[in-house]
Design an enzyme around this catalytic site. Sequence first.
Site: not given
Length: 722
Positions: A229, A305
Amino acid sequence: MAAASSAPPALFHYGGDGTRLPGRRSHVTHTMAESLLQASRQRRMKAMTAAAGAAGRAVILLLLCALLAPGGAYVLDDSDGLGREFDGVGAVSGGGATSRLLVNYPEPYRSQILDYLFKPNFGASLHILKVEIGGDGQTTDGTEPSHMHYALDENYFRGYEWWLMKEAKKRNPNITLMGLPWSFPGWLGNGFNWPYENLQLTAYYVITWIVGAKHYHDLDIDYIGIWNERSFNINYIKVLRQMLDYQGLQHVKIIASDNLWEPISASMLLDSELWKVIDVIGAHYPGTYTVKDAKLTKKKLWSSEDFSTFNNDVGAGCWGRILNQNYINGNMTSTIAWNLVASYYEQLPYGRCGLMTAQEPWSGHYVVESPIWVSAHTTQFTQPGWYYLKTVGHLEKGGSYVALTDGLGNLTIIIETMSHTHSKCIRPLLPYFNVSHQFATFVLKGSFSKIPELQVWHTKLGKSSERFLFKQLDSLWLLDSNGSFTLELQEDELFTLTTLTSGSKGSYPLPPKSQPFPRIYKEDFNVDYPFFSEAPNFADQTGVFEYFMNSEDPGEHRFTLRQVLNQRPITWAADAASTISVIGDYKWSNVRIECDVYIETPENGGVFIAGRVNKGGIWIRSARGVFFWIFANGTYRVTGDLAGWIIYALGKAEITAQEWYTLTLTINDHFSSGMLNGKPLWTNVRVNFPKNGWAAIGTHSFEFAQFDNFHVEAHPDMHRAP
C-alpha cells in the site's frame, strides 16, 4: 438469462430424513443413468413424503410457490468455453503481528486452530497464505522482526511466520505461499525513510528472505510483492525480476502493487518490459470492481487484500458477498482476507478482524467464527487451477452466483443472497442494493447436463432463531429433470451445490471457557533455546524485543529480554520515537508492575515500565498511560504519555548505564508511585486519565536495553474500569 428446460425442474428439499446418499461421478453413461433413474424417483418420493420434517420449508409449499410465482432462470453451460482460471481464496498473517498470540497457545488447541484454517475439507481450507516479510516496523497491530536487523545480520528463525507457513504446508502441501514487505529495516534506507535508495540492495534483502525460507525451512515461496500500500518503483520491480532469475528463482512470480489498480495498470500498458515482469495485478479493497486499464493488461487480477471486517455475521456476509462478486464484477480470480486469525489483543486497531478469533493463549479459548464456514462454501469445493464458467452473474432479485469446474466433470455452484445491511465491509462504502425473497431455476447444459446428483451445503445468517452455518442438506437428484432445479432463496443465505462429496464440517470438543489475562503474571525469560524469538504475550508496538543470552553473565541475568533495534526502521505506519511492548489485560486499572532493567547506552540511554497504556498499533504515538522512566544521565521522569509531553514528576536518581536496577510502579485509583531498587523514588502522583490499559516496557529511543524478572499484579477490582 435463458429460459428453463420444459422438463420439470428438480425441487430443492429442506429436510426429509436427512440421509446422505453416497456421491457419484458427475458424468455417467446412458446405461448408468437408466439404472439410477428408479432410485432417483424413489428418493424424490421419499423426500416429498417426509417434507413436513424438522429441517425447514416443505417441498409441497415450494412446489406451489414455484408454480404461482416463477422466478429467474439461469443457464450454467461450458459449451462456449470457460472463463478465467481460479487462483484460490487466502488470508494474510501480518500487517502486522496479527498472529502474535497464536504461537503461545497450548496444545491441542493451537493445532486445532491451525486445522480450522488450513486443513483441507475441514474448515476454511485456505488455498493461499500470505505473510508479512517482517521489517521491524509498526504495521497495524504491532511490529514483526526482520531476518536482517542490520546489513551483516541474518537470522531465519525470528518471528513466527516461518513456523506458520510450515504448519500450513503440513496440512495442505499444495497451499500457495506469498511474501510482502510492509516496513523495512532502517539500514536499507541509507539515512532516508525510503526503501528505493539502493534498488539492488533492497532486492537482495527480499531475495535473502525467499532463499532463507527454502534453505532453513524447505518452503517454496510462490509470489513476492513490492511494498504494501505504498509507492512502487518501476526500476525496482525490473531489478527484482532480474535478480530473482539470476538466483535461479524463475518460479517466483511478482505481484504488484498491493495498493490500487492505478497507476500500476497504466504503467504496465505504457512499459512493455514492466508488463512482462509482473505476473499478477493485486489491488486492495476494490469494492468488487476493477478498472479498464487493469483488464486491458490481460494479466491475472487479484483482490490481494480484502475483508478487514469484524468477524460477526455482518463480517461473514461481507466475505460471502465479495468472494462471489469480486469475480462477477471485477474479473478477480483470487480474494485474500486480512487477516487470517484475530490473534492479537482485541483493543488494538481492527480488533477481531480475522476469519476466526484466538486471542487467549493463557486460557486456550478460541472461537470458530462464521467467516470460517463462509470460506468453506468456496474453498472446500474448488481448487486453484479450476475455471469459472462464463455463465455467472447476478440474481434477478439480488445476490449472485458463480460456478466453477475442474474440467474433468466436476461442477461447484456457489450462490449468495447477502443483504446490504448485513454484508457491509469496513471499506469501501457499499452502494445501496436490495435483495428479496425469490425462486431461482438453474439449468445445467453442455458437459454438465447429465450430472445425476449435487451435494448441497447451506448457511443462513441473520436471526439467531433461523441461523445455522455450513449445514449439509439432502443431496439433489437431477436424473429425471433434464438438469434443471429450482431453489427458494431468502436474504442472507449461502448455498453450495457440488459434485464433490469430500466436504465436511470439521469439529473438535469445545475449547476451554474464556478467561481474562492472569491477574498475577511473572516472566523471568529463562529459556535456554527458545523456539520463538519473542517472549509469550508481549506485543511489540515499536521496536523489537527478543530473548537474549548474556554469555558473560553466569548470574541471575544470564537470560533476558532485549530491545534489539538501534535504528529507526523504514516505517509503514507511525512508529513511536520510543520503543514499547505491551502485555496483559486492557481492563486493568489498579496494578503493581515490577521489572529489572538494564540500560546499555551511556549518557543518552533510558528505559521505562508503564501501566494503563491505552493505545497501540498504528495509534501508538498517541498512547497515554503512566510511564516511569529512568535515564543513564542520572535522572528519572514520570509522564502521562509515551511521547513524554505530559510530565507528572522528574528528578535525579543514582542511575548509570550498564547496571541492573529494579523498577516498581504502583497505580491505585487516582494516584501512582514508583520505587527504585525497593526504595520510594516518587509518591502520590495524581493520575486522572486513562482509567485502564495494558502494562508495558520500553526504551527512550531506538537503543539496546534489557529487561528481566517482569512481574505484574492487578488488584482484585481490575475490571472496575469501563
